[in-house]
Design a protein around this motif. Structure first.
Motif, PDB file in Angstrom:
ATOM      1  N   ILE A  60       5.382  -2.297   0.613  1.00 57.62           N
ATOM      2  CA  ILE A  60       4.114  -1.725   0.148  1.00 57.62           C
ATOM      3  C   ILE A  60       4.375  -0.481  -0.692  1.00 57.62           C
ATOM      4  O   ILE A  60       3.845  -0.318  -1.793  1.00 57.62           O
ATOM      5  N   GLY A  61       5.208   0.416  -0.173  1.00 62.94           N
ATOM      6  CA  GLY A  61       5.497   1.648  -0.882  1.00 62.94           C
ATOM      7  C   GLY A  61       6.149   1.409  -2.233  1.00 62.94           C
ATOM      8  O   GLY A  61       5.786   2.027  -3.235  1.00 62.94           O
ATOM      9  N   GLN A  62       7.115   0.495  -2.270  1.00 61.26           N
ATOM     10  CA  GLN A  62       7.809   0.222  -3.531  1.00 61.26           C
ATOM     11  C   GLN A  62       6.908  -0.467  -4.540  1.00 61.26           C
ATOM     12  O   GLN A  62       6.989  -0.182  -5.737  1.00 61.26           O
ATOM     13  N   LEU A  63       6.058  -1.357  -4.076  1.00 61.64           N
ATOM     14  CA  LEU A  63       5.132  -2.013  -5.001  1.00 61.64           C
ATOM     15  C   LEU A  63       4.129  -1.016  -5.571  1.00 61.64           C
ATOM     16  O   LEU A  63       3.779  -1.064  -6.753  1.00 61.64           O
ATOM     17  N   LEU A  64       3.666  -0.090  -4.747  1.00 63.21           N
ATOM     18  CA  LEU A  64       2.741   0.924  -5.226  1.00 63.21           C
ATOM     19  C   LEU A  64       3.404   1.798  -6.290  1.00 63.21           C
ATOM     20  O   LEU A  64       2.821   2.069  -7.348  1.00 63.21           O
ATOM     21  N   TYR A  65       4.642   2.209  -6.011  1.00 68.20           N
ATOM     22  CA  TYR A  65       5.299   3.168  -6.892  1.00 68.20           C
ATOM     23  C   TYR A  65       5.956   2.523  -8.110  1.00 68.20           C
ATOM     24  O   TYR A  65       6.005   3.124  -9.187  1.00 68.20           O
ATOM     25  N   LEU A  66       6.471   1.303  -7.957  1.00 63.17           N
ATOM     26  CA  LEU A  66       7.258   0.696  -9.025  1.00 63.17           C
ATOM     27  C   LEU A  66       6.544  -0.449  -9.748  1.00 63.17           C
ATOM     28  O   LEU A  66       7.174  -1.219 -10.470  1.00 63.17           O
ATOM     29  N   SER A  67       5.233  -0.580  -9.533  1.00 63.80           N
ATOM     30  CA  SER A  67       4.501  -1.624 -10.246  1.00 63.80           C
ATOM     31  C   SER A  67       3.191  -1.125 -10.843  1.00 63.80           C
ATOM     32  O   SER A  67       2.627  -1.763 -11.708  1.00 63.80           O
ATOM     33  N   GLY A  68       2.697   0.016 -10.367  1.00 66.52           N
ATOM     34  CA  GLY A  68       1.439   0.542 -10.877  1.00 66.52           C
ATOM     35  C   GLY A  68       0.225  -0.246 -10.429  1.00 66.52           C
ATOM     36  O   GLY A  68      -0.843  -0.153 -11.037  1.00 66.52           O
ATOM     37  N   LEU A  69       0.349  -1.015  -9.356  1.00 60.56           N
ATOM     38  CA  LEU A  69      -0.770  -1.821  -8.872  1.00 60.56           C
ATOM     39  C   LEU A  69      -1.866  -0.951  -8.283  1.00 60.56           C
ATOM     40  O   LEU A  69      -1.605   0.067  -7.651  1.00 60.56           O
ATOM     41  N   ARG A  70      -3.097  -1.364  -8.484  1.00 58.08           N
ATOM     42  CA  ARG A  70      -4.208  -0.795  -7.742  1.00 58.08           C
ATOM     43  C   ARG A  70      -4.102  -1.294  -6.299  1.00 58.08           C
ATOM     44  O   ARG A  70      -3.532  -2.349  -6.029  1.00 58.08           O
ATOM     45  N   SER A  71      -4.696  -0.550  -5.372  1.00 61.14           N
ATOM     46  CA  SER A  71      -4.637  -0.944  -3.960  1.00 61.14           C
ATOM     47  C   SER A  71      -5.227  -2.333  -3.746  1.00 61.14           C
ATOM     48  O   SER A  71      -4.666  -3.156  -3.023  1.00 61.14           O
ATOM     49  N   SER A  72      -6.369  -2.603  -4.387  1.00 63.98           N
ATOM     50  CA  SER A  72      -7.024  -3.906  -4.218  1.00 63.98           C
ATOM     51  C   SER A  72      -6.144  -5.027  -4.758  1.00 63.98           C
ATOM     52  O   SER A  72      -6.121  -6.134  -4.199  1.00 63.98           O
ATOM     53  N   GLU A  73      -5.413  -4.757  -5.837  1.00 64.22           N
ATOM     54  CA  GLU A  73      -4.528  -5.768  -6.415  1.00 64.22           C
ATOM     55  C   GLU A  73      -3.349  -6.041  -5.506  1.00 64.22           C
ATOM     56  O   GLU A  73      -2.946  -7.188  -5.318  1.00 64.22           O
ATOM     57  N   LEU A  74      -2.800  -4.977  -4.921  1.00 62.28           N
ATOM     58  CA  LEU A  74      -1.682  -5.143  -4.005  1.00 62.28           C
ATOM     59  C   LEU A  74      -2.088  -5.969  -2.790  1.00 62.28           C
ATOM     60  O   LEU A  74      -1.375  -6.878  -2.366  1.00 62.28           O
TER      61      LEU A  74
END
Length: 366
Positions: free
Chosen positions: A196-210
């Motif tokens: 979760i942390g890496q996807l948030l930081y290294l993809s620029g995803l919005r929370s809803s998208e993640l």
């Protein structure tokens, strides 16, 4: 009343045009000019039809609908506590609501709530629920351009950006693993939080998208790179790159559940789900935003970082870091799903401000 529930006569897609028309007429919602007329509607009927006709759309994400529900509850709670029916709202009531929202909420939140209130009043005037268009008296607060914090206590300090340095982001991602308290399924929780942390930081995803990612969202391109298909705002699709570090965490996460790491494009099972319930029932119930938010806040508290940090700060950080590393503006726009390049350009302007300062500093100019 469930605010997101459509009118019963609109919810049934098999209902014929004549049946819908008869239902409106029986409730006295059609006038002699064959126009929608809510003059005699109750507050509940007015809100119900507002959501049915003006708010609910198939393209809206659950997060957006949840925000609209919260804004509607704010309006209803405010006026009902004042013992003012929606039908009796006038100039003074609009100005009072405007004043309280501006004083109580940060600028962005206040502006959003007032914009929603404006839509409600416009609908009321269009449908004759209100004889006067009161929206002219709404004054939304000014929002600073960019991604500044707009909390009341921080408005005087425009250097307070809602983003993280590279070190801060890495420390919080590590903290997400360390805050796992459960000894049962501990490895699964840790692998989930790291991903979760890496996807948030290294993809620029919005929370809803993640949170809407499925295992089938991931695939390999023709060169063997892992990419993810994301459904963003307005149900717009885009593709984002999955870096090697994130790919490794993705595989570790899957392996912690003894699940296949082979990509299956039609697998619609959630990527992130309630682990404890899964082992109890075998069902993968998608993780909620509340759980995500609490996990990030726990990590922030654990590493003693800025308590204002939320999941969305990672997205701001990804955009700024990408531009700082010379990723083209148009590419960043595409990856993060901005509807306009002007939005992405705001981040670039901030970097350019810093570069001007650095240029003078390096030249020795004082």
């Amino acid at each position: 009343m469930d605010l997101t529930q459509q009118s019963t006569f609109l919810k049934n897609t098999s209902t014929s045009f004549q049946q819908i028309k008869q239902e409106f007429q029986s409730r006295q919602f059609i006038n002699e000019e064959n126009d929608l007329d809510l003059t005699h509607a109750t507050d509940e009927e007015f809100v119900e039809l507002f959501f049915s006709l003006k708010v609910l759309r198939k393209s809206l994400s659950p997060h957006t609908i949840r925000s609209y529900n919260q804004d509607m509850r704010t309006i209803l709670t405010f006026f009902y506590e004042q013992k003012i029916p929606l039908k009796e709202i006038g100039f003074m009531e609009v100005k009072l609501f405007n004043k309280v929202m501006t004083e109580k909420y940060a600028n962005r939140s206040a502006a959003r709530k007032l914009e929603f209130f404006k839509r409600l009043l416009e609908f009321g005037h269009q449908t004759h629920f209100y004889a006067t268009l009161y929206t002219t008296w709404i004054e939304k607060p000014t929002i600073a351009k960019g991604h500044y914090s707009d909390k009341k206590e921080e408005q005087k300090n425009r250097t307070e950006f809602r983003e993280l340095s590279e070190r801060e982001a890495k420390v919080i991602v590590q903290g997400l693993e360390r805050v796992v308290r459960s000894t049962k399924y501990q490895r699964q929780y840790q692998m989930r939080n790291r991903l979760i942390g890496q996807l948030l930081y290294l993809s620029g995803l919005r929370s809803s998208e993640l949170l809407s990612l499925n295992w089938g969202s991931f695939r390999e391109d023709r060169r063997g790179n892992v990419i993810a298909d994301v459904i963003g705002k307005g149900k717009k699709e885009r593709t984002i790159p999955i870096f090697q570090e994130v790919k490794e965490s993705l595989m570790d996460y899957r392996q912690s559940f003894d699940e296949s790491t082979t990509f299956h494009p039609f697998d619609t099972t959630p990527l992130f789900y309630r682990i404890k319930d899964y082992y109890r029932t075998g069902q993968k119930e998608r993780l909620s935003y509340t759980t995500l938010y609490r996990a990030v806040k726990s990590a922030v508290y654990y590493v003693q970082a800025n308590p204002s940090i939320s999941p969305h700060w990672f997205r701001h950080s990804f955009i700024t870091n990408s531009l700082a590393n010379d990723v083209p503006l148009a590419v960043v726009k595409q990856v993060v799903g901005h509807s306009s390049i002007a939005t992405t350009n705001v981040y670039l302007e901030k970097l350019q401000e810093e570069s001007v300062y650095d240029a003078f500093k390096q030249s020795g100019y004082r």
